[in-house]
Write an enzyme that holds these catalytic residues in place. Structure first.
Site, short mmCIF file in Angstrom:
data_model
loop_
_atom_site.label_atom_id
_atom_site.label_comp_id
_atom_site.label_asym_id
_atom_site.label_seq_id
_atom_site.Cartn_x
_atom_site.Cartn_y
_atom_site.Cartn_z
N GLY A 1 10.23 -9.78 -0.77
CA GLY A 1 9.43 -8.92 -1.19
C GLY A 1 10.23 -7.45 -1.42
O GLY A 1 10.48 -7.39 -2.37
N GLU B 1 7.60 0.62 -14.63
CA GLU B 1 6.59 0.10 -13.81
C GLU B 1 6.09 1.16 -12.79
O GLU B 1 4.74 1.41 -12.98
CB GLU B 1 6.97 -1.35 -13.31
CG GLU B 1 5.62 -2.04 -12.66
CD GLU B 1 5.88 -3.25 -12.24
OE1 GLU B 1 5.86 -4.12 -13.03
OE2 GLU B 1 5.52 -3.56 -11.16
N GLN C 1 -21.50 21.45 2.07
CA GLN C 1 -20.07 21.72 1.86
C GLN C 1 -19.33 20.40 2.15
O GLN C 1 -18.22 20.17 1.80
CB GLN C 1 -19.67 22.65 2.98
CG GLN C 1 -18.05 23.31 3.07
CD GLN C 1 -17.79 24.21 3.84
OE1 GLN C 1 -18.13 24.17 5.05
NE2 GLN C 1 -17.18 25.40 3.30
N GLY D 1 -23.21 7.47 -0.45
CA GLY D 1 -23.72 6.80 0.70
C GLY D 1 -24.05 5.42 0.67
O GLY D 1 -23.06 4.86 0.24
N THR E 1 6.17 -1.05 -2.03
CA THR E 1 5.20 -0.59 -1.07
C THR E 1 5.25 0.89 -0.98
O THR E 1 6.52 1.44 -1.39
CB THR E 1 5.29 -1.46 0.33
OG1 THR E 1 6.64 -0.72 0.60
CG2 THR E 1 5.12 -2.76 0.08
#
Length: 381
Positions: A132, A243, A280, A340, A366
């Site tokens: 990978g 990419e 705030q 929420g 990554t």
């Protein structure tokens, strides 16, 4: 850099946004829940010209400069409630198509690039089960035979693999040379010995199919070799710059849509007798969302500027990929908190952005790999 946009460019962005709002938002939740690729919408995008925006007109493209194309993709992401479709389009644009455009012969461009721009689906396969981040330790091999090569091996976690019409894949033609022995090939789905897996389920981007490519004694003619033998390293590095730099262009547009929705909700939702935007804790989150959005744009636009002026962009592309991917996750968290309970209930389609953003910390290199690239280009050994 010129931070202004011409009226013509802004009008193109608006057209892309309006197109997405009108044509790309049908039954998004249902498709996302069933891992269904929106093929009809993909074809509409191809007809609208999305897959050809930065490519030459002789292959069916529009020939727009990179900065204009990026701005339009940003508009597409703003208008699309489905993050997966714009991601799929960007994936094909900046890897498969860019590789063929940059390294392909005229015959290959006519045979493969033109159909891809017209709506055919292409995969870009280098990742394997055990390679990978350590990309060049791949095991897939290509044995030279009369008239071409025989491919044997597997590619894993490949975007669009289960539904691809063609694939650009990498194999070693000389293991003794290590990364200098890697070669790229264009493989048609109809080739004997080339098969694909079913769609692999994942946490987000569920309308973007991911899967594996399998090659067993798959003959590929020499005319389907992409670039010179052993040039796979250069080809892959070039495609990855594009990419990394641009694959999140549409997510920047989505971040702008998040901000718009968050402000609207904060100004209408009341708690303790006040609109929640007066508190705030809420206003700070919205301020942070704006700050991330504008910083993302600067990274994205700088890469496009460098590209348009044929300047080196490896470090800037890595910084763009790193920052935008992490900023989208952080803003998606703020998006949920502002809403929420509605933010975590699926029916309100708020939490999906967070799930869609998580993969961005992994694919196309990554976050850790991007930091390594940046550090190395800063002169660290």
């Amino acid at each position: 850099m010129n931070f202004g946009w011409s009226e013509a460019q802004l009008e193109l962005k608006k057209k892309a946004k309006d197109f997405a709002l009108k044509h790309l938002n049908s039954e998004v939740s249902q498709k996302e829940q069933t891992n269904s690729f929106p093929l009809e919408e993909w074809q509409k995008c191809a007809e609208f010209g999305v897959l050809g925006w930065p490519f030459p007109k002789e292959y069916g493209g529009a020939g727009y400069e990179m900065s204009t194309s990026i701005l339009m993709l940003e508009g597409l992401g703003f208008g699309s409630e489905d993050n997966g479709l714009p991601f799929s389009l960007n994936s094909q644009l900046w890897s498969t198509q860019m590789a063929i455009n940059a390294f392909g012969t005229e015959e290959q461009k006519q045979k493969y690039l033109k159909p891809l721009i017209a709506g055919k689906i292409g995969a870009f396969g280098i990742t394997e089960e055990d390679s990978g981040s350590d990309t060049y330790s791949l095991k897939m091999c290509a044995e030279r035979v009369d008239g071409g090569y025989v491919l044997n091996g597997e590619k894993h976690y490949i975007t669009l693999a289960p539904i691809c019409d063609i694939a650009v894949v990498f194999a070693t033609t000389n293991p003794k040379l290590g990364k200098w022995g890697i070669t790229a090939f264009i493989v048609d789905r109809s080739c004997d010995g080339f098969t694909v897996s079913e769609v692999r389920e994942k946490v987000g981007m569920r309308t973007t199919p991911m899967g594996n490519l399998y090659f067993k004694d798959c003959f590929v003619s020499e005319s389907n070799r992409l670039g010179k033998e052993g040039a796979g390293l250069s080809l892959f590095s070039s495609a990855m710059e594009s990419e990394r730099g641009y694959i999140f262009a549409s997510q920047v547009g989505r971040m702008e849509k998040q901000l718009e929705k968050a402000v609207e909700y904060a100004n209408s939702r009341k708690s303790f007798g006040k609109t929640i935007g007066t508190f705030q804790s809420i206003s700070n989150r919205i301020a942070n969302m704006r700050l991330r959005l504008e910083t993302c744009k600067m990274h994205l636009y700088k890469v496009a500027y460098l590209d348009d002026h044929d300047l080196p962009l490896m470090k800037e592309a890595a910084m763009a990929k790193l920052y935008i991917s992490e900023a989208f996750v952080e803003s998606s968290m703020d998006f949920i908190r502002i809403f929420g309970a509605k933010g975590v209930v699926t029916e309100f389609e708020i939490e999906r952005d967070l799930r869609d953003g998580l993969g961005g910390l992994i694919y196309s290199g990554t976050s850790d790999i991007q930091r390594n690239i940046i550090a190395k280009l800063e002169g660290l050994l």
